[in-house]
Design a protein around this motif. Structure first.
Motif, PDB file in Angstrom:
ATOM      1  N   LEU A  77       0.917  -1.066  -0.199  1.00  0.00           N
ATOM      2  CA  LEU A  77       0.008   0.059   0.188  1.00  0.00           C
ATOM      3  C   LEU A  77       0.768   1.225   0.049  1.00  0.00           C
ATOM      4  O   LEU A  77       0.556   2.337  -0.488  1.00  0.00           O
ATOM      5  N   VAL A  78       1.991   1.116   0.738  1.00  0.00           N
ATOM      6  CA  VAL A  78       2.907   2.550   0.747  1.00  0.00           C
ATOM      7  C   VAL A  78       3.495   2.625  -0.532  1.00  0.00           C
ATOM      8  O   VAL A  78       3.411   3.839  -1.054  1.00  0.00           O
ATOM      9  N   SER A  81       0.682   3.857  -2.954  1.00  0.00           N
ATOM     10  CA  SER A  81       0.219   5.427  -2.806  1.00  0.00           C
ATOM     11  C   SER A  81       1.145   6.085  -3.181  1.00  0.00           C
ATOM     12  O   SER A  81       0.918   7.240  -3.486  1.00  0.00           O
ATOM     13  N   THR A  82       2.415   6.105  -2.857  1.00  0.00           N
ATOM     14  CA  THR A  82       3.536   6.898  -3.608  1.00  0.00           C
ATOM     15  C   THR A  82       3.630   7.104  -4.763  1.00  0.00           C
ATOM     16  O   THR A  82       3.435   8.339  -5.327  1.00  0.00           O
ATOM     17  N   VAL A  84       1.048   6.819  -6.582  1.00  0.00           N
ATOM     18  CA  VAL A  84      -0.340   7.372  -6.903  1.00  0.00           C
ATOM     19  C   VAL A  84      -0.089   8.988  -6.802  1.00  0.00           C
ATOM     20  O   VAL A  84      -0.717   9.803  -7.662  1.00  0.00           O
ATOM     21  N   ILE A  85       0.556   9.511  -5.665  1.00  0.00           N
ATOM     22  CA  ILE A  85       0.764  10.673  -5.375  1.00  0.00           C
ATOM     23  C   ILE A  85       1.688  11.615  -6.533  1.00  0.00           C
ATOM     24  O   ILE A  85       1.298  12.412  -7.124  1.00  0.00           O
ATOM     25  N   ASP A  88      -0.681  11.741  -9.521  1.00  0.00           N
ATOM     26  CA  ASP A  88      -1.482  13.005  -9.204  1.00  0.00           C
ATOM     27  C   ASP A  88      -1.119  14.278  -9.315  1.00  0.00           C
ATOM     28  O   ASP A  88      -1.464  15.341 -10.175  1.00  0.00           O
ATOM     29  N   GLN A  89       0.131  14.498  -8.873  1.00  0.00           N
ATOM     30  CA  GLN A  89       0.954  15.818  -8.868  1.00  0.00           C
ATOM     31  C   GLN A  89       1.195  16.144 -10.270  1.00  0.00           C
ATOM     32  O   GLN A  89       1.095  17.098 -10.842  1.00  0.00           O
ATOM     33  N   GLY A 107      -6.970   9.359  -7.307  1.00  0.00           N
ATOM     34  CA  GLY A 107      -6.450   8.853  -5.890  1.00  0.00           C
ATOM     35  C   GLY A 107      -6.933   7.251  -5.469  1.00  0.00           C
ATOM     36  O   GLY A 107      -6.429   6.823  -4.900  1.00  0.00           O
ATOM     37  N   ILE A 110      -5.375   3.956  -5.779  1.00  0.00           N
ATOM     38  CA  ILE A 110      -4.629   3.274  -4.433  1.00  0.00           C
ATOM     39  C   ILE A 110      -5.720   2.021  -4.295  1.00  0.00           C
ATOM     40  O   ILE A 110      -4.788   0.785  -4.053  1.00  0.00           O
TER      41      ILE A 110
END
Lengths: 205, 202
Positions: A77-78, A81-82, A84-85, A88-89, A107, A110
């Motif tokens: 998950l970590v 998520s990284t 995906v961030i 997204d950015q 988002g 994830i």
């Protein structure tokens, strides 16, 4: 062509049609339905997902001998998520309008079961390069369903493709009307259902 | 007060988290084979959503939002880009705590919900509700009702789906459309029925 490249191509092409993540494995359906009102958003969404699943497969596979078995879901998950961030950015910086339209669905990559599913079932047991190829393939399979659903929904729902009008105005004068249902939620469910029907029928022949 | 009622009804019927925003489809398709298990999972989702959404509201508004850290002397800080990773960590942690608490204080409830709780951490309806809460900038009280309403909406959808699937066993579905295909089309028809509620305004 050498044997290893051959194998890579098979790994990457299998999830595109024969083992499609959406219509055969039934994973990641949430976002598939929500972003398919227009082709543009569908394509951007598929590219973001392909990026995330390919690199999360690569990272998980590189770390597969270090990750302790009982906290692997947390580690995955970590990593996801990284990534995906990051995606997204990048979208916010370069494609602000589209990222506004995609709203929360970037988002939600994830919790997209495709990413978790491929990391769990494939990347944990296979070498990095193959896992990467599998990620690209899964991303393409997802993109195939997304863009075909978006193509139909945009064509029949708003009479355009990629934002350009394709239905001539003489059709509208003759009484043709856009099908509002396609733009709403039920249209998405029905299109994906019919797509899976078509694919099952072709494959069972 | 009227505002709260309208948020709750809106999240249950009109913008149902599953039928209008497609969130939580994976577990919806997998678990809706049996009414009892569907009810169990639905209840667990209501429970988790009512707790995690307000918890994420507190964390977002006191730690992550632009300017939220001014109480600690960092008025310029904007950590909102961290929301994905923090929210998912909060959800996973709360699910774990809830699981342990239920196991300790109510073994009967644990027996009913226990197996579903770990599944919920990766249910996109839970993360989605938290992200919608940020996007629509609800107040704290509104968030509690929104989380609860979304959970009830999801429960309603999965229980009705399980009931429909039970009847569907006796239907003669064309080969190839069986399973996934027909489930999607039935969900589409259900979504259409739920859209009728959009005429209601409060």
């Amino acid at each position: 062509m050498s044997e290893s490249t051959d194998k890579l191509i098979t790994t990457a092409s299998e999830p595109v049609w024969k083992n499609n993540p959406i219509s055969i494995q039934y994973l990641g359906i949430c976002s598939a339905l929500a972003v398919t009102v227009q082709m543009k958003t569908a394509i951007i969404m598929s590219l973001s997902l392909m990026f995330v699943v390919a690199f999360s497969n690569l990272t998980v596979s590189l770390l597969r001998s270090i990750i302790p078995r009982n906290i692997r879901i947390l580690v995955e998950l970590v990593i996801i998520s990284t990534l995906v961030i990051l995606a997204d950015q990048v979208l916010r910086a370069f494609l602000y309008d589209i990222s506004k339209q995609l709203s929360i669905f970037v988002g939600l990559i994830i919790t997209n079961c495709i990413v978790m599913g491929r990391a769990e079932t494939y990347a944990l047991n296979n070498p990095p390069i193959q896992s990467f190829a599998d990620g690209i393939g899964s991303g393409m399979g997802y993109g195939l369903v997304l863009t075909s659903a978006a193509f139909l929904r945009e064509l029949f729902g708003s009479g355009s493709i990629m934002g350009y009008n394709v239905i001539p105005s003489s059709f509208y004068d003759a009484g043709y009307e856009n099908m509002g249902l396609m733009l709403l939620a039920p249209g998405a469910f029905i299109i994906i259902g019919l797509f899976s029907w078509m694919q099952q029928t072709i494959m069972n022949k | 007060m009227e505002n709260l009622i309208s948020i709750t009804l809106n999240s249950i019927f009109i913008s149902n988290i599953l039928l209008a925003y497609f969130l939580g489809m994976c577990s919806f398709l997998a678990i809706s084979k049996n009414i009892d298990t569907a009810t169990g999972l639905g209840m667990a989702v209501v429970f988790v959503l009512t707790i995690t959404t307000p918890a994420n509201w507190l964390i977002y508004n006191f730690l992550l939002a632009p300017g939220a850290l001014s109480w600690a002397g960092f008025p310029e800080a904007d950590l909102s880009y961290l929301k994905f990773i923090i929210f998912i960590a909060v959800i996973a942690a709360i699910v774990q705590i809830v699981e342990m608490a239920i196991d300790r204080y109510s073994p009967a409830l644990y027996a009913a919900l226990g197996v579903f709780l770990p599944l919920i951490a990766v249910n996109c309806a839970v993360l989605g509700t938290s992200l919608f809460m940020v996007e629509r900038s609800y107040t704290f009280i509104e968030t509690i009702f929104f989380g609860f309403g979304s959970g009830i909406g999801w429960l309603l959808a999965i229980v009705s789906m399980a009931a429909i699937k039970k009847k569907l066993k006796y239907a003669d579905v064309p080969r190839g459309l069986e399973g996934f295909g027909i489930s999607m089309i039935v969900t589409g028809l259900m979504a259409m029925a739920f859209m009728l509620f959009s005429g209601i305004t409060l």
